[in-house]
Design an enzyme around this catalytic site. Sequence first.
Site, short mmCIF file in Angstrom:
data_model
loop_
_atom_site.label_atom_id
_atom_site.label_comp_id
_atom_site.label_asym_id
_atom_site.label_seq_id
_atom_site.Cartn_x
_atom_site.Cartn_y
_atom_site.Cartn_z
N GLY A 1 -0.84 -20.08 -6.03
CA GLY A 1 0.10 -18.99 -6.29
C GLY A 1 0.25 -18.68 -7.76
N SER B 1 -7.73 -15.41 -9.90
CA SER B 1 -7.45 -16.59 -9.08
C SER B 1 -6.10 -16.47 -8.38
CB SER B 1 -7.45 -17.80 -10.00
OG SER B 1 -6.58 -18.77 -9.54
N LYS B 2 -6.05 -16.98 -7.15
CA LYS B 2 -4.75 -17.03 -6.46
C LYS B 2 -4.44 -18.49 -6.15
CE LYS B 2 -5.18 -12.58 -4.21
NZ LYS B 2 -5.30 -11.89 -2.96
N ARG B 3 -5.14 -19.37 -6.85
CA ARG B 3 -4.92 -20.80 -6.63
C ARG B 3 -3.46 -21.16 -6.86
NH1 ARG B 3 -6.93 -23.13 -10.80
NH2 ARG B 3 -8.06 -21.25 -11.34
#
Length: 506
Positions: A273, A269-271
Site C-alpha cells: 500500500g 509499485s503498490k507493494r
Amino acid sequence: MARALRALQGLGPERGQRGPRVRFGPSPTGFLHLGGLRTALYNYIFAKKHQGTFILRVEDTDQNRVVPGAAEGIEDMLDWAGIPPDESPRRGGAFGPYRQSQRLELYQRASSRLLESGAAYRCFCTPQRLELLRKEALRRQQTPRYDNRCRHLTPTEVAEKLSQGLAWVVRFRLEQGVEPFQDLVYGWNRHEVAEVEGDPVILKGDGFPTYHLANVVDDHHMGISHVLRGAEWLTSTAKHLLLYKAFGWDPPQFGHLPLLLNKDGAKLSKRQGDIFLESFARDGYLPEALLDIITNCGSGFTEKRMGRTLEELISQFDIGRITTHSALLDLETLPEFNRIHLSRHIENEELRQKLVRELQLLVEQAYGHQQVEQEVLQKEYMERVLLLRKGHISLLKNLVACDYSYLWVRPSVSREQLQTISAEAEEIGKLVLGLLASQAVALTVEELNKDLRNLQKQTKETKYSSMMQLLRLALSGQQHGPSVAEMMVTLGPKEVSGRIHRALSS
Ligand code: GLU
C-alpha cells in the site's frame, strides 16, 4: 496559431462560452493511489483553469471487482487532497446519478438503439466456445480474439435462439475504416481496431454494460467536453470513436496523459500500500506535497519548481505543454517536498493554528503517559517550537521523535548526577543562569554557541565537551541529541533556567 490550438482544445476564444466539463472515472476497486490522484489532478486543474466543471464518476460496472466503501474512500481522498469534485455521487449534480451501477437503464436503452440500427448484435456463444477459441489462439501463438461468428446470424436464427431461452450478450460491430483523431497530447492517431480485435461485448448477460459502452454513453449524457485520462486508454479510443459514430454523437476532445512510473521506469509499485493516499495521509504527509511531487516529475507546466501550491499549478498549467514522456516518480524526494510545504504552513497564521492542534494531539499520544507538563501543551509554546524548527523538520511528527523528547518531558536529573560529569556543576549552572538573566532578547544558536564557549573559559577545569554533556543532561536527561545551543533556543530562557534550577536543587 494560439487561436487554432485553443480551437483544437475545444476552448473557443468567445467570451461567455460554457466552460469545459471533465471527469475522473475511477473504478472503485480499492484505495486511491498516486496514479489516480494525478489523473484527477490534471482534470481538476484543467477545469479550474478554464472555469469549467470537474466531475467524479464512479465506474462500478464490473461488480465482481467492486470493493465496498472504495467509492466513498476515493471521494474522501479527493477532498483531503484539496481537489474536490463539483459534481459527484456525494454532492450530486444536474447530470446524475454519478455511479454507473445506478444508470443501467440508460446503457440498456443505448444498447437497444445499436441493436435496432444493426450497429450491434446479440451473441449467443457459450463461455465454453469462447474458452476454446482462446486456447486455440494461444496454441497458435496468436492474440485471442472473438471470431465475430454471431455477426452473421439471420433474424430468424436470432428469434429461434431467443425463443429457446439461450443466454446472450450484446456485441458492437467494429467497422473498418477508422478515422484518425487528434489527441491533445499524442497528436494524430489512427488505430484500425477491427483488424486486431474481435467485436467487443458492450452489454453483459447480467444487464450491466462493459467499460466501453458505459464510458461513451456517460461522457455523452454528462456533457463531457474533454476526456483527460491515462495513456493506457489511448488504443481504446478508436473503439470509442466508432461508438460515437454509431450513435451519431459528437465525440469529446481526448488528451491522454503519459504514464506515471517509478524512477527506474517500472510500473508504479503498490507493494504494502505504499502509494495509496491513505498511507501518505496516515504518515503525516501534506496533500500539497503530493500534488507538487506528482506534477514536478511530469510535464504540462510553465515552471518546474519544488514548493508550488495548487493555485500556482493552476495558473502555470498549459495542456499544450504535456509531452508524451513518461513521468518518473522519485518518492525518496517526498520528505523534501513535504519539508517545503510544511514550512509554508508554519509561516501562515491560520495553517499554523491547525498544526498546533495536530501537534498537541501528537504530543499527548506520544508522551501523555509521561505526564507532559501543561505548559508545553499551550498554544504559545507549540507555536514557538514550530517557528523555531521550521525548515529543519520534514514531517510534523518528527517533533515527537526521541531527539525532541526534551521539548515535551522535563527531565528528572539530580545534582549528584551532574557532579559526576564535572565537580564544577554548580558553578557552571550559575554561569548559565547568569547568562540567561542578562539576555533581553532571544538568542540565535550561533550567538549562544559563542557565549557558551566564553562561559567555558570562566570555569577552572571543565572541558568544553564535559560542560556540554552536563548541560545536555540537565536540559534533556539524555546523553545524546540536538546541540545544547539548539535546545536552549528552542526551550527558551525561562524553561532552561527552570530546568537548571531544578537539577541543582534536587
Ligand atoms: N474506469 C476507468 C479507469 O479505471 C476510466 C477510464 C477513463 O477515464 O475512460 O481507469
